[in-house]
Design a protein around this motif. Sequence first.
Motif, mmCIF file in Angstrom:
data_model
loop_
_atom_site.group_PDB
_atom_site.id
_atom_site.type_symbol
_atom_site.label_atom_id
_atom_site.label_comp_id
_atom_site.label_asym_id
_atom_site.label_seq_id
_atom_site.Cartn_x
_atom_site.Cartn_y
_atom_site.Cartn_z
ATOM 1 N N UNK A 14 -2.737 10.476 -7.907
ATOM 2 C CA UNK A 14 -1.644 10.410 -9.832
ATOM 3 C C UNK A 14 -0.897 9.732 -10.494
ATOM 4 N N UNK A 15 -1.291 8.812 -9.974
ATOM 5 C CA UNK A 15 -0.582 6.975 -10.839
ATOM 6 C C UNK A 15 1.131 7.019 -10.160
ATOM 7 N N UNK A 16 1.490 5.894 -10.880
ATOM 8 C CA UNK A 16 2.658 5.903 -9.861
ATOM 9 C C UNK A 16 4.135 6.519 -10.130
ATOM 10 N N UNK A 58 0.738 -1.071 -0.084
ATOM 11 C CA UNK A 58 0.142 0.201 0.224
ATOM 12 C C UNK A 58 1.406 1.573 -0.016
ATOM 13 N N UNK A 59 0.472 2.527 -0.653
ATOM 14 C CA UNK A 59 1.507 4.005 -0.645
ATOM 15 C C UNK A 59 1.125 3.929 0.487
ATOM 16 N N UNK A 60 2.743 4.373 1.392
ATOM 17 C CA UNK A 60 3.224 4.904 2.556
ATOM 18 C C UNK A 60 3.704 5.861 2.825
ATOM 19 N N UNK A 95 -0.251 14.298 3.619
ATOM 20 C CA UNK A 95 -1.718 14.561 3.048
ATOM 21 C C UNK A 95 -1.124 14.324 1.316
ATOM 22 N N UNK A 96 -0.591 15.800 1.113
ATOM 23 C CA UNK A 96 -0.690 15.297 -0.020
ATOM 24 C C UNK A 96 0.422 14.759 -1.470
ATOM 25 N N UNK A 97 1.735 13.726 -0.311
ATOM 26 C CA UNK A 97 1.843 13.170 -0.791
ATOM 27 C C UNK A 97 1.345 11.820 -1.232
#
Length: 345
Positions: free
Chosen positions: A317-319, A150-152, A308-310
Amino acid sequence: MSSTESGPGGSSARRPTINDVARHAGISKGTVSLALRGAPGPSAETTARVLRAAEELGYRASRSASLLARRRTNLLGLTLTLRNAFHAELAEGVQAAADEAGYELVLSPVTAARAEARAVETLLDSRCEAVLLLGPELPAADLDDLAARVPVVVVGRAVEGVGLDVVRTSDEAGIALAVEHLVGLGHRALAHVAAGRGPIGTARTESFRAAVRRAGVAEASLVVEAGEFSETAGARAGATLLDGPVTGIVAASDRIALGVLDALGRGGRAVPDEMSVVGYDDSPWARLGHVQLTSVSQEPAEQARAAVRAAVDRLDGGPRPPRETVLRPRLVTRATSAPPPSGGR
């Protein structure tokens, strides 16, 4: 038309559905669904027709149903240490930034009886799309494994060699501000009350050693190990500094600094007349009227927005390559720091 159905300009006893829009536009439900989601298929003319029908009926798509159809939950997960006032302040900022971005926030606390790994698993079980970790102590290998699932976003800690985003202030710059402040006041014998061998504690200890070397006061300075980020540990370490040449103390956190202040007070050492103390975090506790602790601010609102923006950039926004955002800390001078006693100790 029955009283339970809605029409252009008419009233309705229930919310219009996608079937109502399809009937009103004379188009199949499937095509209406594609047009409302902006998916490929319907022509520009058909999409305009669907949107016009939806507007005339007052139709609003179910946000949760739309997310479910896209296999999205719109949930951001956040771990935090409950007893850490700075984490609570960061969490408030993250909540505000998530609200602005249209995401919901799920909190999972870390406590003495609830390990960080369990807190993370709870967020994954809750189907959070991304996880934000406040001051994590997890090993880099564990963070790397988590980032594969998951994105971290790691907040408040430098991490190298793993595929995740980092948002932090510079520990090197923050500790340097504290040391330079005390040296500028005239202190020559400094102590760092450290927070153990975790990644954050280690970074601040190494930063202190580098800062006192640059300031030319390394020989008269020392590191006292508290072992953890707590008031009790700070008080225990502070008690060892009651006698000796040290006049200026840099604590690894405000919680440790509060314990140090307690030990100094119990030991009869006046702050700041005899001893100066600088904390780290500029937490709400530091600002209390009876504390007024000089402390290094980590700019929590700015960190929260960047974190939060990251996460949102990666989700929507994708990879993209991992990104590290390093903010500049700020020293807030209050009542616990002053020049050392004239003539030394």
